[in-house]
Design a protein around this motif. Structure first.
Motif, short mmCIF file in Angstrom:
data_model
loop_
_atom_site.label_atom_id
_atom_site.label_comp_id
_atom_site.label_asym_id
_atom_site.label_seq_id
_atom_site.Cartn_x
_atom_site.Cartn_y
_atom_site.Cartn_z
N SER A 1 0.86 -1.23 0.14
CA SER A 1 -0.11 0.09 -0.03
C SER A 1 0.88 1.31 -0.08
O SER A 1 0.44 2.44 0.35
N VAL A 2 2.23 1.00 -0.42
CA VAL A 2 2.94 2.30 -0.50
C VAL A 2 3.66 2.22 -1.65
O VAL A 2 4.00 1.16 -2.25
N THR A 3 4.37 3.44 -2.23
CA THR A 3 5.14 3.44 -3.82
C THR A 3 6.42 3.61 -3.22
O THR A 3 6.91 3.74 -2.20
N CYS A 4 7.35 3.36 -4.18
CA CYS A 4 8.80 3.55 -4.17
C CYS A 4 9.29 4.88 -5.08
O CYS A 4 8.34 5.41 -5.52
N GLY A 5 10.43 4.99 -5.53
CA GLY A 5 10.83 5.98 -6.27
C GLY A 5 10.24 6.20 -7.26
O GLY A 5 9.85 7.41 -7.91
N GLU A 6 9.80 5.15 -8.07
CA GLU A 6 9.05 5.42 -9.43
C GLU A 6 7.68 5.64 -9.35
O GLU A 6 6.90 5.38 -10.36
N GLU A 7 7.05 5.54 -8.22
CA GLU A 7 5.73 5.66 -7.89
C GLU A 7 4.90 4.22 -8.34
O GLU A 7 3.92 4.36 -8.79
N ARG A 8 5.77 3.24 -8.32
CA ARG A 8 4.91 1.86 -8.77
C ARG A 8 4.71 1.12 -7.36
O ARG A 8 5.43 1.15 -6.41
N CYS B 1 11.16 -10.67 -1.41
CA CYS B 1 12.04 -9.83 -0.64
C CYS B 1 12.78 -9.06 -1.37
O CYS B 1 12.78 -7.80 -0.56
N GLY B 2 13.21 -9.30 -2.58
CA GLY B 2 13.73 -8.11 -3.36
C GLY B 2 13.18 -7.02 -3.45
O GLY B 2 13.56 -5.75 -3.37
N ASP B 3 11.75 -7.22 -3.77
CA ASP B 3 10.78 -6.24 -4.36
C ASP B 3 10.53 -5.31 -3.04
O ASP B 3 10.49 -4.01 -3.06
N LEU B 4 10.47 -5.98 -1.91
CA LEU B 4 10.27 -5.47 -0.64
C LEU B 4 11.18 -4.47 0.01
O LEU B 4 11.06 -3.35 0.31
N ASN B 5 12.35 -5.10 -0.31
CA ASN B 5 13.47 -4.31 -0.13
C ASN B 5 13.93 -3.11 -0.83
O ASN B 5 14.28 -2.17 -0.40
N THR B 6 13.34 -3.24 -2.09
CA THR B 6 13.60 -2.42 -3.10
C THR B 6 12.57 -0.97 -2.63
O THR B 6 13.23 0.18 -2.46
N VAL B 7 11.55 -1.15 -2.06
CA VAL B 7 10.51 -0.13 -1.78
C VAL B 7 11.00 0.32 -0.37
O VAL B 7 11.02 1.57 -0.10
N ALA B 8 11.52 -0.75 0.43
CA ALA B 8 12.21 0.14 1.74
C ALA B 8 13.24 0.80 1.54
O ALA B 8 13.23 1.88 2.32
N TYR B 9 14.11 0.84 0.50
CA TYR B 9 15.42 1.56 0.26
C TYR B 9 14.78 3.00 -0.30
O TYR B 9 15.08 3.96 0.34
N PHE B 10 13.81 2.95 -1.19
CA PHE B 10 13.69 4.25 -1.72
C PHE B 10 12.57 5.01 -0.41
O PHE B 10 12.53 6.55 -0.68
N ARG B 11 11.94 4.35 0.45
CA ARG B 11 11.22 5.16 1.33
C ARG B 11 11.95 5.38 2.66
O ARG B 11 11.39 5.55 3.75
N HIS B 12 13.20 5.01 2.75
CA HIS B 12 14.03 4.93 3.82
C HIS B 12 13.51 4.15 5.12
O HIS B 12 13.55 4.67 6.28
N ASP B 13 13.02 3.15 4.71
CA ASP B 13 12.56 2.11 5.81
C ASP B 13 13.64 1.32 6.32
O ASP B 13 14.38 0.97 5.51
N ALA B 14 13.96 1.42 7.54
CA ALA B 14 14.99 0.62 8.12
C ALA B 14 14.77 -0.89 7.88
O ALA B 14 15.91 -1.84 8.27
N ARG B 15 13.73 -1.47 7.86
CA ARG B 15 13.34 -2.94 7.76
C ARG B 15 13.87 -3.48 6.55
O ARG B 15 13.70 -3.06 5.35
N VAL C 1 15.26 -13.53 7.95
CA VAL C 1 15.29 -12.50 9.07
C VAL C 1 15.10 -11.16 8.73
O VAL C 1 15.37 -10.61 7.48
N GLN C 2 14.09 -10.41 9.39
CA GLN C 2 13.97 -9.05 9.08
C GLN C 2 14.74 -8.38 10.08
O GLN C 2 14.57 -8.49 11.05
N GLU C 3 15.69 -7.72 9.33
CA GLU C 3 16.33 -6.88 10.01
C GLU C 3 16.12 -5.47 10.07
O GLU C 3 15.36 -5.06 9.34
N ASP C 4 16.65 -4.75 11.30
CA ASP C 4 16.70 -3.32 11.36
C ASP C 4 17.67 -2.72 11.25
O ASP C 4 18.70 -2.86 12.08
N THR C 5 17.95 -1.98 10.29
CA THR C 5 19.29 -1.31 10.23
C THR C 5 19.87 -0.49 11.10
O THR C 5 20.91 -0.17 11.09
N THR C 6 18.82 0.03 11.69
CA THR C 6 19.31 1.10 13.07
C THR C 6 19.28 0.20 14.36
O THR C 6 19.86 1.05 15.16
N ASP C 7 19.05 -0.87 14.32
CA ASP C 7 19.06 -1.54 15.77
C ASP C 7 19.27 -2.98 15.36
O ASP C 7 18.30 -3.90 15.22
#
Length: 220
Positions: free
Chosen positions: A124-131, A162-176, A186-192
């Protein structure tokens, strides 16, 4: 859905659909009612829309996600989702649909989900190219407390998902981030580093992915 409180009347979208109690004023949309639903009733509506879509495979009027103050409707023709905000009384005003007085005095039972129902879910959220990120998944209990789908992913597809979800996380600055440590997901938290969560396969050998704000794709 219980008894109908004073001042409410039962409305439905078509013959055989559930009857939902609502406040209905004199205002009309092309002759149709514009009901105002309590939160509990809006929850019943969202569940009926989602279950109907998942069980029939037919494009629904919409699929839905409900939070405390917002009802988001994802319509089948790829329009922008409609967000209905609760009014000062905590009710959701629904317009633009063919609501009419119900021809029944009691609600119709909600459908149930067959085991291993395979559907398309969309983040329910978009990434850099609004897809939107969409993928196939299997449903179990279906939804979290907010109405978001809890998809279960087959091992053959988990790396791509996982690759698709991680791509969205990267563009949205999501730590997961989702990563495999050997054969363990494993679901990692890059801040913790201590906040990592192991995602085990369930009894069907699938990977459940809660917390990703997914909804059912109404077009599939």
């Amino acid at each position: 859905m219980g008894t109908t409180p004073a001042g409410e009347t039962l409305v439905q979208l078509f013959d055989g659909s559930p009857a939902f109690p609502a406040l209905v004023g004199d205002e009309r949309w092309h002759g149709f009612c514009q009901p105002r639903l309590r939160h509990q009733v809006a929850q019943d509506l969202a569940r009926w829309l989602n279950l109907s879509h998942a069980t029939t495979g037919f494009p629904a009027i919409a699929t839905a996600v409900l939070t405390e103050h917002e009802l988001t409707l994802y319509e089948y023709d790829d329009r922008e989702p409609t967000v209905v905000t609760a009014d000062s009384d905590g009710r959701f005003l629904l317009t633009g649909w063919s609501w009419m007085p119900a021809d029944t005095d009691s609600p119709v039972a909600l459908p149930t989900i067959p085991v291993a129902t395979d559907v398309t879910v969309t983040l329910s959220v978009t990434c850099g190219e609004e897809r939107f990120c969409s993928f196939r998944a299997v449903l179990a209990d279906l939804f979290d407390e907010y109405g978001h789908v809890i998809p279960r992913v087959h091992p053959d597809h988990i790396l791509d998902v996982c690759g698709d979800l991680n791509t969205v996380a990267y563009f949205r600055h999501d730590a997961r981030l989702l990563r495999f440590r050997g054969s363990t997901l494993v679901q990692e938290d890059t801040t913790d580093p201590d906040a990592a969560v192991v995602i085990d396969r369930d009894a069907d050998g699938l990977y459940p992915l809660p917390g990703y704000r997914c909804h059912l794709d109404p077009n599939t």
